[in-house]
Design an enzyme around this catalytic site. Sequence first.
Site, PDB file in Angstrom:
ATOM      1  N   ASP A  62       0.808  -1.156  -0.062  1.00  0.00           N
ATOM      2  CA  ASP A  62       0.060  -0.008   0.056  1.00  0.00           C
ATOM      3  C   ASP A  62       0.761   1.023  -0.021  1.00  0.00           C
ATOM      4  OD1 ASP A  62      -2.199   1.488  -0.057  1.00  0.00           O
ATOM      5  OD2 ASP A  62      -2.781   1.370   2.110  1.00  0.00           O
TER       6      ASP A  62
ATOM      7  N   GLU B 297      -2.504   0.187  -4.438  1.00  0.00           N
ATOM      8  CA  GLU B 297      -2.390  -0.779  -3.570  1.00  0.00           C
ATOM      9  C   GLU B 297      -2.578  -2.227  -4.499  1.00  0.00           C
ATOM     10  OE1 GLU B 297      -5.192  -1.609  -0.442  1.00  0.00           O
ATOM     11  OE2 GLU B 297      -6.769   0.160  -1.410  1.00  0.00           O
TER      12      GLU B 297
END
Length: 362
Positions: free
Chosen positions: A16, A111
Amino acid sequence: MTDEAAPSTRKIIHVDMDAFYASVEQRDNPELRGKPVAVGGSAARGVVAAASYEARAFGVRSALPSVTAKRRCPELIFVPPRFETYRAVSAQIREIFAEHTDLIEPLSLDEAYLDVTENKQGISIATDIATIIRARIKEVTGLNASAGISYCKFLAKMASDLNKPNGQAVISPRNGPAFVEALAVKKFHGVGPATAAKMEGLGILTGADLRSKPLAWLQEHFGKSGAWYYNISRGIDNRAVQPDRPRKSVGAEDTFIVDIVDLAAARAEITPLAAKVWRHCEAKGLHGRTVTLKVKYADFQIITRSRTTSTPISRLDDLEAIAQSLLEPLFPAPKGIRLLGVALSSFIDDEETETDQLELEI
């Protein structure tokens, strides 16, 4: 699945990027570094698309109205989004992932899940792979990434938030069930405010509370999701990382500076939205049967209206005509309209559930 079921032996990493859009802007403009930055529009109807960590310290977050963000942080600097730049950086990051595995499941531009159980570098320890990937991302893009490592997607996602920004964490098969038991259900990925409130009303505040409920009870109160909650409360998630998931829907929406109150003005806004959706579907070779109209009123109430055809829609004119027909019965409008959106879904051979939202006009 019972308590005794063995946890997956998969090695999954959730990567992420940290404050992705805002970090790209700070990277490209040194004057923004160390300052509270919001990507989005500063106009009265603007919305924050992303916020730097300096801005988050003031309570500024994505989806917050710009006027509220400015009130919370008077020194907030707004910059317009540059989606083509973000996509280009995302492609660089994807190439780094591909150096290690082909099992990459993007969730958004910033992500993705990676299954590194069998990986191209022959590295046996997933935490080492995550460290290498994060360092490589920093080297290539100048940006920081965080990572979560675990034996399943749910826990890898939860782990990636534990040491943000610019960190990583591991939740092992041994520790997975205990981690979930101690976690507040409102922090579970995939449990929204409404579901969390319902759970609290039923006396479920933590993973341990959730685990104490029988499967039949959970199915009675939460329908199809009951089995999912039963499993994740035990640290069980057998979903595989799925590369290149088919899109469930393609949509475009626009927020207006002034509320729309008459049909003619609303109809005029539908035309470019339908065209944007159609261009994207044509470029991707997507053929869908369901048209959905989204309406957000001035008081933030959201409604949707949908229509499904027997065969895939083959022309832009047909897509727009259906969207317009969904719009017309909503007038005269009971209140001003703040946002309109058009989406196409029910694609041929559609099997998964991903939404590809086009550039949000902010």
